[in-house]
Design a protein around this motif. Structure first.
Motif, PDB file in Angstrom:
ATOM      1  N   ASP A  10      50.318  42.985  25.225  1.00  0.00           N
ATOM      2  CA  ASP A  10      48.948  42.912  25.496  1.00  0.00           C
ATOM      3  C   ASP A  10      48.743  42.287  26.737  1.00  0.00           C
ATOM      4  O   ASP A  10      48.915  41.011  26.891  1.00  0.00           O
ATOM      5  CB  ASP A  10      48.099  42.090  24.271  1.00  0.00           C
ATOM      6  CG  ASP A  10      46.577  42.321  24.636  1.00  0.00           C
ATOM      7  OD1 ASP A  10      46.344  42.457  25.702  1.00  0.00           O
ATOM      8  OD2 ASP A  10      45.992  41.848  23.719  1.00  0.00           O
ATOM      9  N   CYS A  48      39.237  44.585  30.483  1.00  0.00           N
ATOM     10  CA  CYS A  48      40.236  44.814  29.582  1.00  0.00           C
ATOM     11  C   CYS A  48      41.531  45.289  30.542  1.00  0.00           C
ATOM     12  O   CYS A  48      41.395  46.200  31.202  1.00  0.00           O
ATOM     13  CB  CYS A  48      40.085  45.454  28.427  1.00  0.00           C
ATOM     14  SG  CYS A  48      41.461  45.688  27.281  1.00  0.00           S
ATOM     15  N   ILE A  98      47.451  47.513  27.789  1.00  0.00           N
ATOM     16  CA  ILE A  98      48.924  47.051  27.204  1.00  0.00           C
ATOM     17  C   ILE A  98      49.905  47.712  28.209  1.00  0.00           C
ATOM     18  O   ILE A  98      49.724  48.641  28.921  1.00  0.00           O
ATOM     19  CB  ILE A  98      49.120  47.672  25.785  1.00  0.00           C
ATOM     20  CG1 ILE A  98      49.011  49.308  25.715  1.00  0.00           C
ATOM     21  CG2 ILE A  98      48.261  46.981  24.692  1.00  0.00           C
ATOM     22  CD1 ILE A  98      49.326  49.880  24.401  1.00  0.00           C
ATOM     23  N   CYS A 135      43.361  48.288  25.008  1.00  0.00           N
ATOM     24  CA  CYS A 135      44.496  47.444  24.327  1.00  0.00           C
ATOM     25  C   CYS A 135      44.781  47.619  22.732  1.00  0.00           C
ATOM     26  O   CYS A 135      45.385  46.632  22.044  1.00  0.00           O
ATOM     27  CB  CYS A 135      43.994  45.900  24.657  1.00  0.00           C
ATOM     28  SG  CYS A 135      42.351  45.182  23.621  1.00  0.00           S
TER      29      CYS A 135
END
Length: 217
Positions: free
Chosen positions: A187, A177, A180, A79
């Protein structure tokens, strides 16, 4: 911070460092990634740092046993957001000023001090490992002996190296995570982007309603 070899004894010397030691804080900050360092806010505590080192000499080898607790600032590889990575290594580092013992290759010389071109040195340029020792020292099986070209050990380099060994090749702010969006760059950890709701247009979109008349056989 330099520690001269003549100051290191077989009995050993114990040293403790923390946030008040600028050289130690600088040694840690070397590992920070560009763009990840955030300006400190008013009232924000300084980077945690607690370091304990024991320096001793075993024959011709300087042994540094250490423990370190701190954190470094990195960029997430998914990200691209900055995050703090906690580091708590416990380590042992070996040093010596003998190039042959450390495995540093050098050219043999004859009586006239002219190089013959023959590579000598105990390991002919290959780093000597701790498992080359016998007895008690054999338990440190994966340690190399670092060659010292000067008569001191730079402790800041020791700390920086140990932290660098803990930084993953692809740092992640968290294991889950989401990264993107490859299309808009949003994000995805903050929520879904609108790309899936936007109909993609292209030069041939007008042809989707085209009907080809049936041909009579």
């Amino acid at each position: 911070m330099k520690v001269y070899l003549h100051e290191i004894t077989e009995q050993g010397t114990e040293l403790d460092f923390g946030q008040q030691d600028n050289w130690a804080m600088d040694a840690v900050s070397r590992v920070d990634e560009a763009g990840a360092v955030q300006p400190p806010r008013a009232g924000t505590p300084a980077r945690p740092l607690k370091c304990h080192l024991t320096l001793r000499k075993v024959d011709e080898v300087v042994v540094i046993d250490g423990s370190l607790k701190t954190e470094v600032q990195l960029l997430c590889s998914r990200c691209a957001n900055p995050f703090h990575l906690a580091c708590s290594p416990a380590f042992t580092s070996l040093f010596c000023t003998d190039p042959a013992m450390a495995g540093i290759a050098h050219l043999d010389k004859d009586k006239q001090s002219r190089a013959t071109g023959k590579i000598i040195g105990r390991l002919k340029g290959h780093a000597r490992h701790a498992h080359d020792f016998d007895g008690e020292d054999a338990k440190n099986a994966d340690l190399d002996i670092t060659y010292l070209s000067e008569d001191w050990v730079e402790l800041s380099d020791v700390l920086t190296e140990q932290i660098q060994l803990l930084v993953p090749f692809q740092p992640l702010c968290s294991e889950d995570c989401k990264g993107i969006c490859a299309n808009c760059g949003a994000d995805l950890n903050k929520g879904r982007c609108a790309c899936s709701k936007i109909q993609k247009s292209n030069a041939f979109s007008v042809l989707k309603n085209l009907r080809v008349p049936a041909q009579n056989s």
